[in-house]
Design an enzyme around this catalytic site. Structure first.
Site, PDB file in Angstrom:
ATOM      1  N   ASP A 131       0.867  -1.178   0.000  1.00  0.00           N
ATOM      2  CA  ASP A 131       0.000   0.000   0.000  1.00  0.00           C
ATOM      3  C   ASP A 131       0.901   1.224   0.000  1.00  0.00           C
ATOM      4  OD1 ASP A 131      -2.421  -1.426   0.108  1.00  0.00           O
ATOM      5  OD2 ASP A 131      -2.374  -1.533   2.291  1.00  0.00           O
ATOM      6  N   ASP A 150      -7.394  -1.393  -4.288  1.00  0.00           N
ATOM      7  CA  ASP A 150      -8.399  -1.163  -3.252  1.00  0.00           C
ATOM      8  C   ASP A 150      -9.590  -0.322  -3.717  1.00  0.00           C
ATOM      9  OD1 ASP A 150      -6.858  -2.732  -1.554  1.00  0.00           O
ATOM     10  OD2 ASP A 150      -5.778  -1.001  -0.761  1.00  0.00           O
TER      11      ASP A 150
END
Length: 187
Positions: A131, A150
């Site tokens: 991330d 995401d």
């Protein structure tokens, strides 16, 4: 074969192309941006963008959003595999372009994070997801740090919920709320 059957048969490849093209684009963007993020952000202070509205900072997430299910990476891997299998099976009866778009977003995002869980450290079925985008704070304290996969998953799933709420089915049928209520009353 009737005209309607021919039209449906001819439309099926178009819907499948849309589903798998969207999935491939999301997957390619996700993998490419993760490779760039690891190369550019490893061992570096967060990069502040847009006056602090966005930060780029590398995190390796062993769980889900907001660090939920940390230590349950193996379970998240199984969930992702299940999502991929269900979408592929559902695609056989897909007759709706909007559903193809939504499912393509979810499929591409699920595959992107699944690749991390399968192939990144600390090992297969336990890999940490890369991330790197954080909103309003570099550490994810305001909003979870995320990657390209995401918002594709969340956006695609939200779109599918809206389609369902509006009465659109994956098979291309549209049902009004009144029809659904009438059918429920007959049961």
């Amino acid at each position: 074969m009737s005209h309607d059957e021919t039209e449906t048969d001819n439309q099926q490849p178009r819907r499948l192309r849309l589903l798998f093209s969207v999935a491939a684009i999301v997957l390619a963007l996700d993998v490419a941006t993760k490779i760039i993020a690891v190369a550019a952000l490893e061992d570096r202070e967060p990069v502040r963008l847009l006056g602090g509205a966005v930060y780029l900072a590398l995190y390796r997430n062993p769980g889900a959003a907001f660090s939920m299910a940390t230590g349950m990476t193996w379970l998240l891997t199984i969930v992702a595999i299940t999502v991929v299998v269900v979408i592929i099976r559902l695609s056989r009866n897909l007759r709706s372009l909007p559903w193809a778009l939504g499912l393509g977003l979810v499929l591409g995002g699920a595959l992107g994070n699944l690749i991390d869980r399968l192939f990144r450290a600390p090992g297969p079925m336990r890999g940490h997801v890369v991330d790197f985008v954080s909103l309003f704070a570099p550490d994810g304290s305001v909003w979870p740090v995320f990657n390209v996969a995401d918002p594709a998953i969340v956006g695609g799933a939200a779109f599918l919920v809206v389609l369902t709420f509006l009465g659109y089915d994956p098979d291309g049928q549209r049902h009004s709320k009144k029809e659904n209520a009438d059918n429920e009353g007959k049961r």
